[in-house]
Design a protein around this motif. Structure first.
Motif, PDB file in Angstrom:
ATOM      1  N   LYS A 117      90.361 -39.908   3.529  1.00 51.58           N
ATOM      2  CA  LYS A 117      91.932 -39.901   3.307  1.00 51.58           C
ATOM      3  C   LYS A 117      92.340 -41.324   3.226  1.00 51.58           C
ATOM      4  O   LYS A 117      92.309 -42.123   3.969  1.00 51.58           O
ATOM      5  CB  LYS A 117      92.663 -39.388   4.552  1.00 51.58           C
ATOM      6  CG  LYS A 117      92.396 -37.940   5.075  1.00 51.58           C
ATOM      7  CD  LYS A 117      93.106 -37.469   6.240  1.00 51.58           C
ATOM      8  CE  LYS A 117      92.743 -35.860   6.290  1.00 51.58           C
ATOM      9  NZ  LYS A 117      93.600 -35.550   7.474  1.00 51.58           N
ATOM     10  N   THR A 118      92.485 -41.721   1.786  1.00 50.58           N
ATOM     11  CA  THR A 118      92.504 -43.161   1.424  1.00 50.58           C
ATOM     12  C   THR A 118      94.058 -43.729   1.640  1.00 50.58           C
ATOM     13  O   THR A 118      95.018 -42.802   1.316  1.00 50.58           O
ATOM     14  CB  THR A 118      92.197 -43.210  -0.144  1.00 50.58           C
ATOM     15  OG1 THR A 118      90.846 -42.715  -0.304  1.00 50.58           O
ATOM     16  CG2 THR A 118      92.353 -44.696  -0.479  1.00 50.58           C
ATOM     17  N   VAL A 119      94.329 -44.570   2.345  1.00 47.05           N
ATOM     18  CA  VAL A 119      95.472 -45.412   2.408  1.00 47.05           C
ATOM     19  C   VAL A 119      95.693 -46.363   1.180  1.00 47.05           C
ATOM     20  O   VAL A 119      94.780 -47.399   0.995  1.00 47.05           O
ATOM     21  CB  VAL A 119      95.773 -46.087   3.688  1.00 47.05           C
ATOM     22  CG1 VAL A 119      96.981 -46.846   3.774  1.00 47.05           C
ATOM     23  CG2 VAL A 119      95.792 -44.922   4.744  1.00 47.05           C
ATOM     24  N   ILE A 122      94.785 -57.201   3.529  1.00 49.92           N
ATOM     25  CA  ILE A 122      93.361 -57.068   3.570  1.00 49.92           C
ATOM     26  C   ILE A 122      92.842 -57.953   4.259  1.00 49.92           C
ATOM     27  O   ILE A 122      92.113 -57.408   5.148  1.00 49.92           O
ATOM     28  CB  ILE A 122      92.825 -57.375   2.013  1.00 49.92           C
ATOM     29  CG1 ILE A 122      93.545 -56.260   0.981  1.00 49.92           C
ATOM     30  CG2 ILE A 122      91.487 -57.496   1.859  1.00 49.92           C
ATOM     31  CD1 ILE A 122      93.123 -56.910  -0.726  1.00 49.92           C
ATOM     32  N   LEU A 123      93.296 -59.184   4.574  1.00 48.69           N
ATOM     33  CA  LEU A 123      92.739 -60.270   5.573  1.00 48.69           C
ATOM     34  C   LEU A 123      92.862 -59.522   6.835  1.00 48.69           C
ATOM     35  O   LEU A 123      92.017 -59.684   7.910  1.00 48.69           O
ATOM     36  CB  LEU A 123      93.587 -61.386   5.358  1.00 48.69           C
ATOM     37  CG  LEU A 123      93.292 -62.441   3.936  1.00 48.69           C
ATOM     38  CD1 LEU A 123      93.885 -63.465   3.974  1.00 48.69           C
ATOM     39  CD2 LEU A 123      91.645 -62.454   3.973  1.00 48.69           C
ATOM     40  N   ILE A 163      84.526 -49.711   7.248  1.00 51.21           N
ATOM     41  CA  ILE A 163      85.796 -49.807   6.389  1.00 51.21           C
ATOM     42  C   ILE A 163      85.721 -50.275   4.971  1.00 51.21           C
ATOM     43  O   ILE A 163      85.260 -51.113   4.699  1.00 51.21           O
ATOM     44  CB  ILE A 163      86.868 -50.774   7.347  1.00 51.21           C
ATOM     45  CG1 ILE A 163      86.996 -50.208   8.598  1.00 51.21           C
ATOM     46  CG2 ILE A 163      88.077 -50.844   6.525  1.00 51.21           C
ATOM     47  CD1 ILE A 163      87.870 -51.066   9.545  1.00 51.21           C
ATOM     48  N   VAL A 164      86.104 -49.419   4.234  1.00 53.75           N
ATOM     49  CA  VAL A 164      85.970 -49.636   2.773  1.00 53.75           C
ATOM     50  C   VAL A 164      87.237 -50.036   2.105  1.00 53.75           C
ATOM     51  O   VAL A 164      88.172 -49.122   2.494  1.00 53.75           O
ATOM     52  CB  VAL A 164      85.187 -48.438   2.160  1.00 53.75           C
ATOM     53  CG1 VAL A 164      85.337 -48.819   0.414  1.00 53.75           C
ATOM     54  CG2 VAL A 164      83.779 -48.111   2.580  1.00 53.75           C
ATOM     55  N   ILE A 165      87.363 -51.126   1.468  1.00 53.90           N
ATOM     56  CA  ILE A 165      88.488 -51.561   0.863  1.00 53.90           C
ATOM     57  C   ILE A 165      88.109 -51.988  -0.630  1.00 53.90           C
ATOM     58  O   ILE A 165      87.363 -52.780  -0.756  1.00 53.90           O
ATOM     59  CB  ILE A 165      89.105 -52.671   1.447  1.00 53.90           C
ATOM     60  CG1 ILE A 165      89.192 -52.569   2.767  1.00 53.90           C
ATOM     61  CG2 ILE A 165      90.354 -53.040   0.830  1.00 53.90           C
ATOM     62  CD1 ILE A 165      89.427 -54.228   3.743  1.00 53.90           C
ATOM     63  N   SER A 166      89.045 -51.198  -1.516  1.00 52.27           N
ATOM     64  CA  SER A 166      88.557 -51.132  -3.029  1.00 52.27           C
ATOM     65  C   SER A 166      89.769 -51.595  -3.897  1.00 52.27           C
ATOM     66  O   SER A 166      90.910 -51.336  -3.382  1.00 52.27           O
ATOM     67  CB  SER A 166      88.109 -50.068  -3.298  1.00 52.27           C
ATOM     68  OG  SER A 166      86.992 -49.598  -2.776  1.00 52.27           O
ATOM     69  N   ILE A 167      89.582 -52.452  -4.744  1.00 49.85           N
ATOM     70  CA  ILE A 167      90.607 -53.056  -5.698  1.00 49.85           C
ATOM     71  C   ILE A 167      90.402 -52.615  -7.148  1.00 49.85           C
ATOM     72  O   ILE A 167      89.166 -53.083  -7.321  1.00 49.85           O
ATOM     73  CB  ILE A 167      90.842 -54.533  -5.464  1.00 49.85           C
ATOM     74  CG1 ILE A 167      91.095 -54.700  -4.094  1.00 49.85           C
ATOM     75  CG2 ILE A 167      91.958 -54.972  -6.272  1.00 49.85           C
ATOM     76  CD1 ILE A 167      90.712 -56.207  -3.784  1.00 49.85           C
ATOM     77  N   ASN A 168      90.929 -51.864  -7.818  1.00 47.48           N
ATOM     78  CA  ASN A 168      90.662 -51.354  -9.144  1.00 47.48           C
ATOM     79  C   ASN A 168      91.889 -51.160  -9.918  1.00 47.48           C
ATOM     80  O   ASN A 168      92.718 -50.388  -9.219  1.00 47.48           O
ATOM     81  CB  ASN A 168      89.724 -50.308  -9.180  1.00 47.48           C
ATOM     82  CG  ASN A 168      88.895 -49.977 -10.530  1.00 47.48           C
ATOM     83  OD1 ASN A 168      89.647 -49.681 -11.538  1.00 47.48           O
ATOM     84  ND2 ASN A 168      87.863 -50.168 -10.537  1.00 47.48           N
ATOM     85  N   TYR A 200      90.740 -48.010   2.411  1.00 48.92           N
ATOM     86  CA  TYR A 200      92.063 -48.475   1.781  1.00 48.92           C
ATOM     87  C   TYR A 200      91.944 -49.025   0.411  1.00 48.92           C
ATOM     88  O   TYR A 200      90.768 -49.152  -0.059  1.00 48.92           O
ATOM     89  CB  TYR A 200      92.369 -49.700   2.494  1.00 48.92           C
ATOM     90  CG  TYR A 200      92.652 -49.491   4.201  1.00 48.92           C
ATOM     91  CD1 TYR A 200      94.165 -49.016   4.571  1.00 48.92           C
ATOM     92  CD2 TYR A 200      91.682 -49.781   5.057  1.00 48.92           C
ATOM     93  CE1 TYR A 200      94.073 -48.855   5.825  1.00 48.92           C
ATOM     94  CE2 TYR A 200      91.869 -49.308   6.230  1.00 48.92           C
ATOM     95  CZ  TYR A 200      93.088 -48.885   6.736  1.00 48.92           C
ATOM     96  OH  TYR A 200      93.336 -48.495   8.268  1.00 48.92           O
ATOM     97  N   ALA A 201      92.990 -48.729  -0.579  1.00 51.90           N
ATOM     98  CA  ALA A 201      92.664 -48.843  -1.728  1.00 51.90           C
ATOM     99  C   ALA A 201      93.867 -49.668  -2.522  1.00 51.90           C
ATOM    100  O   ALA A 201      94.975 -49.662  -1.822  1.00 51.90           O
ATOM    101  CB  ALA A 201      92.669 -47.543  -2.619  1.00 51.90           C
ATOM    102  N   VAL A 202      93.706 -50.367  -3.473  1.00 52.73           N
ATOM    103  CA  VAL A 202      94.721 -51.235  -3.908  1.00 52.73           C
ATOM    104  C   VAL A 202      94.532 -51.022  -5.613  1.00 52.73           C
ATOM    105  O   VAL A 202      93.333 -51.364  -6.210  1.00 52.73           O
ATOM    106  CB  VAL A 202      94.692 -53.012  -3.900  1.00 52.73           C
ATOM    107  CG1 VAL A 202      95.611 -53.532  -4.613  1.00 52.73           C
ATOM    108  CG2 VAL A 202      94.640 -53.086  -2.368  1.00 52.73           C
TER     109      VAL A 202
END
Length: 618
Positions: A258-260, A273-274, A578-583, A596-598
């Motif tokens: 469930k991506t935020v 993110i920080l 915790i995986v945070i991805s930017i694309n 979490y995604a951006v």
């Protein structure tokens, strides 16, 4: 100066003839489906193979290129062999177009279903049938299975040494070769005699492109075939019948979270993110609260330990897995260490027994010599299960041990379990991580598996809490290593044991942009990772590659920039906390496994984060 006495010049003729004997160069290659193109049918959950091209496995392309380069400089012939169905002749034709002299297709219905043990036997028999080799080149691993077993297996069947993960051929003389080989903490420059098997990594060279004239020559060249009868095999010796391992079941991989999605301007997103990177999350794969019943001394689970100045973290992980399995089997846990003048914290080792093979002949890691010593001990101990690391050393050594013990080996396991009969269920990703296969070895013992680093946590205490028994068994090591370590180079920036990994992909945009990621990792104290595409582009070294053809990682936080998220990559980082991805692609597959995604261009975010963390170090 060469002096010769007497009138008989036959010896002189033989001397000079031996100097100019053409090099016999062999390349083993495999035609594979392009795993980057394989996808999962969302309705049926099955693999969609339609329209998927077959290619030469990429590592094999580098093996072929190096063999051709050596022939061009030193003379000789390049013979390419491949085992597969008739359509694999297309890959051999391409190999001829890229410079090979001869090509043989090893094909027979009897070979269908051969596992890696059986495949290495068949290929070694073919090389012997064709007159033997001075140098054999294999790719480090094939991208459909990624086992890295066939090359070492061939070498053991032929009784010759091998050097793995070669990224540079330094020099080649009449009967010696010097190469640079990647190892766990850097690289070794090694001199070896011939014959020798080499496995190639991508840094070794840049494969040439075939011209129209090259293809024209290839299309009229003869591709000869070798079948089971020609190689002297009975049908019961090969294929499924001759293979120690069996695939019990296959399941497709489903990645879903469930991506935020983070929103706001660039500075607001960076601040979010920080803040997320400060959240602590405990990662646990196994419940180690296990209790053993009365131990059955006839049952032993054995770990092949590794040393890098001290006992490696991967070895401690393997001992943790062994403890869990031993609790289920009421078995003992043992660990083997090889070396010379070993000085280890033995009382701290989480095992029932520690076997020290201490000999001057084991002071240099040579998989052939180490295999001979360990296999002797294993035949004496007769363990039920042998576990090793899917490391540079483990991938070189364990396949040879399995050949010596005439048993199967399952590589790169991400899960291990026992069924009701005590059979080891060895679960590993395949086809670039698109599927998980459960493999067993019912008819052969011991059962053998290698495990990737970072998949399992270390156990804090060994069930029973007793100190290990220290044993120094005597083994006969008849042959000394023919290797000479000329130089060892450590990585200039060794990987940190960090709770944060910052990883970049092709979407970062350029080599210059990737250097910004390196700086961000340095400032934050993070480990640095990369996708296969970024490594292939030459933006970062292969040792940073995360995924099925790279390494498995399990950091508390995994922060990715510009990684699309091919399944091959996801299989290497799916256990991160915790995986945070930017694309900038809202449909990027990596979002399916991200907490979490951006959706944004990653370069501006990276620049602002650099400024923020310079003022506020994480």
């Amino acid at each position: 100066m060469l002096y010769w006495q007497g009138n008989d010049f036959s010896g002189l003729f033989c001397y000079y003839s031996s100097m100019f004997t053409p090099l016999r160069l062999f390349v083993c290659l495999k035609q594979v489906p392009d795993t980057a193109e394989i996808s999962i049918d969302p309705v049926t959950g099955s693999l969609k193979r339609e329209g998927v091209d077959s290619i030469i496995s990429p590592f094999d392309m580098h093996a072929l290129e190096e063999a051709v380069r050596i022939r061009e400089e030193h003379g000789g012939t390049v013979t390419v062999i491949s085992m597969g169905p008739p359509q694999a002749a297309d890959a051999l034709a391409e190999a001829i177009a890229r410079g090979a002299d001869n090509a043989y297709l090893i094909t027979d219905r009897a070979f269908a279903g051969s596992d890696t043990w059986c495949t290495s036997l068949i290929l070694s028999r073919a090389i012997e049938h064709l007159g033997g080799a001075d140098l054999i080149f294999c790719g480090k691993q094939a991208i459909d299975g990624d086992t890295a077993q066939v090359g070492p297996g061939i070498a053991e069947h032929l009784g010759i040494p091998q050097i793995d993960s070669v990224n540079r051929v330094v020099a080649l003389g009449k009967d010696k070769i010097t190469v640079q080989s990647l190892c766990g903490n850097g690289s070794d420059t090694i001199q070896s005699g011939l014959p020798l098997l080499i496995t190639a990594v991508k840094e070794l060279n840049t494969p040439r492109q075939a011209s129209l004239a090259d293809w024209s020559r290839a299309l009229v060249s003869e591709i000869r075939t070798l079948d089971a009868a020609t190689l002297g095999f009975e049908t019961s010796q090969v294929g499924l019948s001759g293979s120690p391992t069996r695939v019990r079941s296959i399941r497709t991989v489903a990645y879903s979270k469930k991506t935020v999605f983070l929103t706001g301007n660039t500075e607001e997103i960076c601040r979010q993110i920080l803040d997320l990177l400060k959240i602590k999350k405990t990662i646990s794969k196994i419940d180690y609260n296990v209790q053993r019943c009365a131990v059955n001394d006839a049952r032993l689970i054995l770990v092949i330990g590794e040393l890098d100045a001290e006992i490696t973290a991967l070895t401690r992980e393997l001992l943790s897995i062994a403890a869990v399995l031993a609790a289920q089997r009421c078995a003992r846990v043992g660990v083997i260490f090889c070396g010379h003048q070993l000085n280890l914290p033995l009382n701290e080792i989480q095992a029932d027994s520690v076997y020290l093979l201490d000999d001057q002949k084991l002071s240099i890691f040579d998989a052939r010599v180490h295999c001979s010593a360990i296999a002797q001990l294993c035949k004496s101990l007769q363990p039920e299960i042998i576990l090793g690391g899917a490391s540079f050393q483990g991938r070189a050594l364990l396949p040879r041990i399995s050949v010596k013990l005439r048993t199967g080996l399952t590589a790169d396991c991400t899960e291990l379990d026992l069924d009701e009969k005590g059979l080891l269920l060895q679960i590993r990703p395949a086809l670039g991580g698109n599927i998980l296969a459960t493999i067993t070895c019912e008819r052969h013992k011991p059962q053998m598996a290698t495990v990737r680093a970072g998949v399992f946590k270390q156990v804090n205490h060994f069930p029973g809490g007793c100190k290990p028994e220290i044993l120094t068994p005597a083994v006969l090591i008849e042959e000394e290593s023919g290797f000479r370590i000329i130089r060892h180079e450590s990585y200039s920036c060794p990987e940190k044991d960090s709770g944060l990994m910052i990883s970049g992909g092709i979407g970062i945009g350029s080599r210059e942009a990737f250097s910004g990621l390196k700086k961000l990792a340095e400032i934050t104290g993070a480990s640095l990772g990369a996708s296969r595409a970024a490594v292939d582009a030459g933006w970062i070294e292969y040792r940073h590659q995360v995924g099925q053809t790279g390494k498995t990682v399990q950091p508390e936080h995994y922060l990715s920039f510009g990684i699309s998220g091919a399944v091959q990559h996801l299989v290497g980082m799916q256990s991160a906390g915790i995986v945070i991805s930017i694309n900038k692609d809202p449909a990027a597959p990596i979002f399916s496994i991200s907490d979490y995604a951006v959706v944004a261009d990653c370069f501006p975010i990276m620049e602002i984060m650099l400024k923020m963390v310079a003022a506020e170090k994480l």
